[in-house]
Write a protein that holds these residues in place. Structure first.
Motif, short mmCIF file in Angstrom:
data_model
loop_
_atom_site.label_atom_id
_atom_site.label_comp_id
_atom_site.label_asym_id
_atom_site.label_seq_id
_atom_site.Cartn_x
_atom_site.Cartn_y
_atom_site.Cartn_z
N GLU A 1 -9.42 8.98 23.37
CA GLU A 1 -9.45 9.22 21.94
C GLU A 1 -8.05 9.55 21.00
O GLU A 1 -7.94 9.05 19.90
CB GLU A 1 -10.92 10.28 22.20
CG GLU A 1 -10.58 10.64 21.02
CD GLU A 1 -11.71 9.69 20.70
OE1 GLU A 1 -13.19 8.87 20.50
OE2 GLU A 1 -12.13 9.46 18.43
N THR A 2 -7.58 10.83 21.40
CA THR A 2 -6.47 11.13 20.90
C THR A 2 -5.31 9.99 20.84
O THR A 2 -4.66 10.30 19.62
CB THR A 2 -5.77 12.94 21.16
OG1 THR A 2 -6.53 13.37 21.83
CG2 THR A 2 -4.64 13.15 21.42
N GLN B 1 -2.55 18.68 30.47
CA GLN B 1 -2.70 19.76 29.93
C GLN B 1 -1.53 20.64 30.37
O GLN B 1 -1.79 22.08 30.21
CB GLN B 1 -4.36 20.34 29.72
CG GLN B 1 -5.36 19.76 29.33
CD GLN B 1 -6.72 20.00 29.36
OE1 GLN B 1 -6.41 21.33 29.72
NE2 GLN B 1 -7.83 19.62 29.17
N GLU C 1 3.27 8.90 15.27
CA GLU C 1 2.07 9.29 16.41
C GLU C 1 2.48 9.92 17.02
O GLU C 1 2.21 10.80 17.78
CB GLU C 1 2.27 8.04 17.32
CG GLU C 1 0.60 8.08 18.15
CD GLU C 1 -0.37 7.38 17.37
OE1 GLU C 1 -1.38 6.96 17.65
OE2 GLU C 1 -0.58 7.41 15.99
N SER D 1 4.57 13.12 17.12
CA SER D 1 4.64 13.40 15.67
C SER D 1 3.21 14.36 16.00
O SER D 1 2.85 15.56 16.04
CB SER D 1 5.56 13.26 14.63
OG SER D 1 5.88 14.12 13.71
N ARG D 2 2.22 13.70 15.32
CA ARG D 2 1.30 13.95 15.48
C ARG D 2 0.37 14.33 16.36
O ARG D 2 -0.11 15.17 16.62
CB ARG D 2 0.22 12.48 14.60
CG ARG D 2 -1.06 13.27 14.38
CD ARG D 2 -2.67 11.50 13.95
NE ARG D 2 -2.47 10.74 14.94
CZ ARG D 2 -3.13 10.80 16.13
NH1 ARG D 2 -3.73 11.53 16.43
NH2 ARG D 2 -2.90 10.06 17.08
N ILE D 3 0.12 13.38 17.87
CA ILE D 3 -0.13 14.06 18.92
C ILE D 3 0.16 15.85 19.31
O ILE D 3 -0.55 16.12 19.28
CB ILE D 3 0.21 13.69 19.93
CG1 ILE D 3 -0.99 11.46 19.47
CG2 ILE D 3 -1.02 13.51 21.34
CD1 ILE D 3 -0.27 10.58 20.28
N GLN D 4 1.53 15.59 19.24
CA GLN D 4 2.35 17.43 20.14
C GLN D 4 1.77 17.72 18.52
O GLN D 4 1.50 19.31 18.82
CB GLN D 4 3.93 16.85 19.21
CG GLN D 4 4.50 17.69 19.94
CD GLN D 4 4.89 19.26 18.98
OE1 GLN D 4 4.49 18.92 18.27
NE2 GLN D 4 4.87 20.19 20.07
N ARG D 5 1.50 17.82 17.51
CA ARG D 5 0.81 18.92 17.03
C ARG D 5 -0.48 19.00 16.73
O ARG D 5 -0.66 20.42 17.24
CB ARG D 5 1.24 18.22 15.18
CG ARG D 5 2.69 19.16 14.74
CD ARG D 5 3.10 18.58 13.21
NE ARG D 5 3.70 18.05 13.51
CZ ARG D 5 5.18 18.23 13.90
NH1 ARG D 5 5.40 19.53 14.04
NH2 ARG D 5 6.69 18.25 13.99
N ASP D 6 -1.43 18.01 16.88
CA ASP D 6 -2.38 18.31 17.03
C ASP D 6 -3.01 18.64 18.57
O ASP D 6 -3.86 19.41 18.98
CB ASP D 6 -3.49 16.41 18.09
CG ASP D 6 -3.61 16.49 16.68
OD1 ASP D 6 -3.01 16.65 15.12
OD2 ASP D 6 -4.28 14.72 15.91
N LEU D 7 -1.87 18.58 19.50
CA LEU D 7 -1.65 19.31 20.54
C LEU D 7 -1.79 20.43 20.89
O LEU D 7 -1.52 21.61 21.65
CB LEU D 7 -2.00 18.16 22.20
CG LEU D 7 -2.12 16.60 22.38
CD1 LEU D 7 -1.32 16.04 23.16
CD2 LEU D 7 -3.74 17.30 22.64
N GLY D 8 -0.38 21.06 20.11
CA GLY D 8 0.68 21.67 20.13
C GLY D 8 0.83 22.07 21.46
O GLY D 8 1.48 23.77 21.53
#
Ligand code: ADP
Ligand code: ADP
Length: 226
Positions: free
Chosen positions: A120-121, A152, A176, A178-185
């Protein structure tokens, strides 16, 4: 507290090549750190030492609250994405992503949940039953990332993950990532020789030259070394 701490890390290969010297770096939890520098400056060696794929010859490496100098790769809580995606051609996207979790013998239900969340991510939900050969370059790249994020890990390690993509896709995947890294922290160490990529992605950028750290700074504070 640093999530990944390199204290005086060095690597001399058996043939006497000094690839990395006395590297000090504190990478904070959730930080996106980019290691940048020309070919041969020691980026890959540094990343492989964090991953446990290359023996450390001096210094101390800490991940979370553990000193891991002597911890084998499989027992380190890090996940690496390689330049060549190294997908299993005979396995579906779903099984490629699940592979590491199956090895770890996680319950089937948890594997299914984690794989579907990762898909999904990454925008791979519709492709879960396809084989890698039926995917585009960008989609393969996502599957390689899916394999890493599904674990994880405490840290996410990437070695030139975009170098096999064409220029247009590279820019798209950069956003992409960048977005994923921020979403997952997730704490991330990213290796590239591309300065624009480094400046675009990094919370901080660490510049290596001939195995020696030149500077570490936020992109807007970086200055050029002669
Ligand atoms: P980069 O990733 O920045 O291109 P590397 O970490 O691959 O740099 O290499 C750093 C230096 O170490 C280079 O001089 C390279 O030739 C050398 N090197 C890399 N791997 C080995 C090895 N297995 N044995 C000897 N020297 C190596
Ligand atoms: P990269 O710049 O992406 O690290 P390289 O072409 O430098 O790619 O290295 C590819 C592989 O060859 C790596 O596994 C590296 O460890 C190894 N390697 C690089 N330089 C040497 C060397 N001088 N001697 C032995 N192995 C090397």
């Amino acid at each position: 507290m640093a999530q990944v701490r390199l204290a005086g890390i060095g690597k001399t290969y058996p043939d006497g090549t000094s690839a990395v010297s006395a590297l000090d770096l504190d990478i904070a939890e959730g930080e996106f750190l980019v290691l940048v520098g020309p070919s041969g400056c020691g980026k890959t060696t540094a990343l492989r030492m964090i991953a446990g794929l290359e023996e450390i010859t001096s210094g101390t490496l800490t991940i979370g609250d553990r000193t891991v100098n002597r911890t084998p790769a499989r027992d380190r809580d890090v996940a690496m994405v390689f330049q060549s995606y190294a997908l299993y051609p005979h396995l579906s996207v779903r099984d490629n992503i699940a592979f590491g979790l199956q090895l770890r013998k996680l319950p089937k239900r948890e594997i299914k949940q984690r794989v579907e969340a990762a898909a999904e991510t990454l925008g791979l939900t519709e492709h879960l039953d396809r084989r890698p050969r039926n995917l585009s370059g960008g989609q393969r790249q996502r599957v390689a990332m899916g394999r890493a994020i599904v674990r994880q890990p405490q840290a996410f390690l990437m070695d030139e993950p975009l170098s096999n993509l064409d220029a247009k896709l590279r820019v798209q995947m950069r956003a992409e990532i960048s977005r994923i890294q921020r979403d997952l922290g997730v704490t991330t160490v990213y290796v590239t020789h591309d300065q624009v990529e480094a400046m675009t992605l990094g919370d901080r950028v660490a510049v290596l030259k001939k195995g020696v750290l030149q500077q570490v700074a936020a992109p807007q504070e970086l200055y050029n070394h002669p």
